[in-house]
Every structure is written in structure tokens, then in C-alpha cells.
Design a protein around this motif. Sequence first.
Motif, PDB file in Angstrom:
ATOM      1  N   LEU A 129      -6.114  -5.732  -2.902  1.00 14.62           N
ATOM      2  CA  LEU A 129      -5.029  -5.630  -1.935  1.00 14.62           C
ATOM      3  C   LEU A 129      -4.764  -4.219  -1.427  1.00 14.62           C
ATOM      4  N   VAL A 130      -5.231  -3.215  -2.154  1.00 14.24           N
ATOM      5  CA  VAL A 130      -4.915  -1.835  -1.784  1.00 14.24           C
ATOM      6  C   VAL A 130      -6.154  -1.031  -1.418  1.00 14.24           C
ATOM      7  N   GLN A 131      -7.173  -1.102  -2.238  1.00  7.14           N
ATOM      8  CA  GLN A 131      -8.358  -0.251  -2.047  1.00  7.14           C
ATOM      9  C   GLN A 131      -9.167  -0.583  -0.789  1.00  7.14           C
ATOM     10  N   PRO A 132      -9.408  -1.864  -0.460  1.00  8.32           N
ATOM     11  CA  PRO A 132     -10.219  -2.166   0.730  1.00  8.32           C
ATOM     12  C   PRO A 132      -9.489  -1.787   2.023  1.00  8.32           C
TER      13      PRO A 132
ATOM     14  N   ARG B 152       0.833  -1.212   0.000  1.00  5.62           N
ATOM     15  CA  ARG B 152       0.000   0.000   0.000  1.00  5.62           C
ATOM     16  C   ARG B 152       0.866   1.260   0.000  1.00  5.62           C
ATOM     17  N   ARG B 153       1.993   1.197   0.699  1.00 11.24           N
ATOM     18  CA  ARG B 153       2.880   2.360   0.701  1.00 11.24           C
ATOM     19  C   ARG B 153       3.467   2.587  -0.696  1.00 11.24           C
ATOM     20  N   LEU B 154       3.902   1.521  -1.353  1.00 11.88           N
ATOM     21  CA  LEU B 154       4.455   1.654  -2.702  1.00 11.88           C
ATOM     22  C   LEU B 154       3.382   2.091  -3.702  1.00 11.88           C
ATOM     23  N   ALA B 155       2.180   1.565  -3.544  1.00  7.16           N
ATOM     24  CA  ALA B 155       1.095   1.929  -4.461  1.00  7.16           C
ATOM     25  C   ALA B 155       0.731   3.401  -4.351  1.00  7.16           C
TER      26      ALA B 155
END
Length: 490
Positions: A470-473, A452-455
Motif C-alpha cells: 500500500l505504501v512502497q509501490p 502514505r502521508r501518515l507512513a
Amino acid sequence: MMALPGGHHLDSIPLPGQRLHLMQVDSVQRWMEDLKLMTECECMCVLQAKPISLEEDMQGDLILAGGPNPGDPLQLLLKRGWVISTELRRIGQKLAQDRWARVHSMSVRLTCHARSMVSEYSAVNRSSSQEMSQIEKLLMEKCSELSAVTERCLQVENEHVLKSMKACVSETLSTLGQHFGQLLELALTREVQALVRKIDASDNIYTTESTTGNLFSLTQEGAPLCRIIAKVDGVLCLADILTDNSHPEATRAEAAAVVAQVTSPHLPFTQHLSSFLESMEEIVTALIKLCQEASSGEVFLLASAALANITFFDTMACEMLLQLNAIRVLLEACSDKQRVDTPYTRDQIVTILANMSVLEQCASDIIQENGVQLIMGMLSEKPRSGNPAEVAACERVQQKAAVTLARLSRDPDVAREAVRLSCMSRLIELCRSPSERNSSDAVLVACLAALRRLAGVCPEGLQDSDFQQLVQPRLVDSFLLCSNMEESFV
């Protein structure tokens, strides 16, 4: 000891080589020494506790046969302490089962053990403090009281009366245990102080080496001994050994091992380590030098384990490490198979990096030393065997590597370098494939956080499905999705 999960207490780290004195631990020899404690009852116990019970658990009765070396008060205290602690625990178990005959016979035996410990220790240490003498008296009074009250219980048949007497026995046993603990603590503190003074006063290399080895052996006895060593400023006397190059590498490695044990974040105490701050810079500098010059993987492991624990102890240590170019020293060591060739050692290195990564200036040093690539490699740490300790170490390496990456990716340059090295692909693989992380929830959480940090910096590196799952929820929803995910073998 605690922060990132994973043990830095050295008894949880298997050491591959056996070159150092502190690693020459023969389990069979230790068993044979302990076997001396497991013999039949002393005549005095038998005479005072007749009739002799025919119960099957009599076979487990513990008694000191001949006792430890009379010239070694520390071993005397440890051996007697072990036996008395075991007897106290077993008396409590028999009391809960209302087995009064066993409770009484074991109480008589406990009195014999306590009397022997007091007399034997007095024989080797003739000068006793007033506080110690007072507690010795209280202990023996409670032992006599326990024997007397349990003997009266044998004559009582009324269940109501016996129930009230059981509460009295329980209270007496509890008080006895407290007095025993206080006496043992005072005596052990006195002996450890003597050991520390011996190290401080010694000009003989061999005496220093053997005494430091004795101090390390004491740390293997558990948290209480580590706390006592810290309380009497044992770490400070080790600073002189670590910073003195005239001592052999093996002696300095043992000193590092003691520091690692005493500063372990697993241990439930820190108040006695405040004086450690006075010499922390010297100790940290000496440990980094020991890492840099280590001639073997064992020495490097001990020095890096001590550093890892110190970085938990105080953030000032991380700043010192940064000034000492510790990142360059540690990353260079990773390419030296003679020093770093096991997941246990990489666990210590990545722990130090994870704790240092909270400092903003750490990111530039990591990039300069190609540290992102090394962290990427740690995300792929795999055990060479099915050994549970090695598997657990690999999990800790993966988890802490992900934590380090997440923290460092606050810096856009680090995040872009991580994306360039395909770190996002590896993080996704760890999230979606339970076998890649040995089904570890800790690794999963750390990888989700890093992803999430990289995204947030480089969202274009993700496919839509990865972003949506993996990121939005919410993190917990992504965690539940991945932790329940079954692998596809198609």
C-alpha cells in the motif's frame, strides 16, 4: 458545481424535515401545474397544420392551456420557455428522421408558442428595451421562415433537393434557437433584477420572506437562473438579510440556500461573482453565526452548504473562517444531534475542514478541538438505508475525511495523534475491504494518499505486508491491487 467530488447543489440533498417554506415542495402539486401544459393543439395550430396527423407521437404534443397567471411574468417566461425549448428539441429529432409532415406541423405550433410568449409578456411589461424589441422581431421572422421552408419541403420529391433544403432548415432552426435564448435571457434578467430591487427596497418582513423564497425557487430551475441571479448581484442583496437579525431564522436560512445554489462549484461560471468578494466577510460571518445558533438540522445544513461552496470559491474565505473560530463551531455542532444528524450535513462540515486544511495554522486548531478524533469517526460513516443519495453522501464523507487527514498530517503533531487513534488501521481497512468504502474508487485513492502521508511520519505503525503493498509501490499500482481485491469471507 467541482476539487473534491460531491454535490453541494441543494437539489441533490434530501432534507429530512419540512419546516421551512423552501422545503414545502409538493411534487404532485408541481405535476398538476405542469399538466396544464399538456393538452391538445390550439385550433389555430390545427387549422394551419392540416391534415391532422394520426401518428402516435401526436399524443405528446405540448401546448399551453390558458397559460400561467397573467400577473406573474417570471412564471410566464419559465412555462413558455420550457414549452418552446421542448418543441425546438423535438423538431430537431423529427428533422433528423426526415419526417417532414411532423417537422412542418411542429414548426407552425412553435410559431404560435413564440407569438404567444411575446404578446403575453408585452401585456404585463409594456415598456420594452430596444434590444429586446429587435430580438423579438428577429425571432418571429425566423419562425415564419421556418414554417415557410418546411411547407415547401412537403412539396419536394427530389431527394437531392430535399437534402439541400434540410441543411437550410437545420440552419434556420439553429438561428431561431439562438434568438429565442437571447430573448429569454434578456427577459429573465429583467425580471430577476426587479425581484432583487424589491428585496433591497422592502421594509416589510413578510415581503422580504416571500420574495427571498421566490428567488430560491428560481435557483431550482437550474444553472442559467443561478447565473442570472449572480449577474444582477442578487447575492449582495442577500447579504443584508443574512446580517440582519430582525429577520426570522427561516428567512435567513432561505437566503443562505440561495447563496449555496449560486456559489455552487458545480456551476460553469464564476465571472459574475466577482462583486461577491465585496461582501464575503459579512456573509461568511453571518453564515457561521447561523450555524452556531441554528435551531434545526435543516437550517444548519443550508448555512453550512453555503459556507462549503464559498470555501471553494475563494481561499480568503478559509482564512476568514479560521479567524472566526469556525473549526470550534463546526466540531461542537457535530456532537449536537439536533443540528448534525445526517451524512448530508457531515458532508458539508468535512468539505469546509478539507478546504481549510490547506492552511498551516489550521492543524493546531484541529488538535485543540479534538478534531482528529472526529475525522476518524467520519472515516467510518455508514448509510442508515440503501438510499442511493445517502450512500453517495457517505462515500463523499469518507473520501473528504481522508483528504483532510492527508493534508493535516503535514503537521507531525496531527500525524502522531492520528496514529495514536488508530487512523492507519482504519485507512488500511478501507483500502483492502471494498465493502467498507462501497467499492468507491474515489475513497480508495484518498485513503491511499492519507496512509502514505501518515507512513512517512510514523512508519512503525505499519506491518511489512501493508507497507509493501500500500505504501512502497507507485500509487497507481497500489490502487490497481486494491480495486481488484476480492474480499475474504473466511
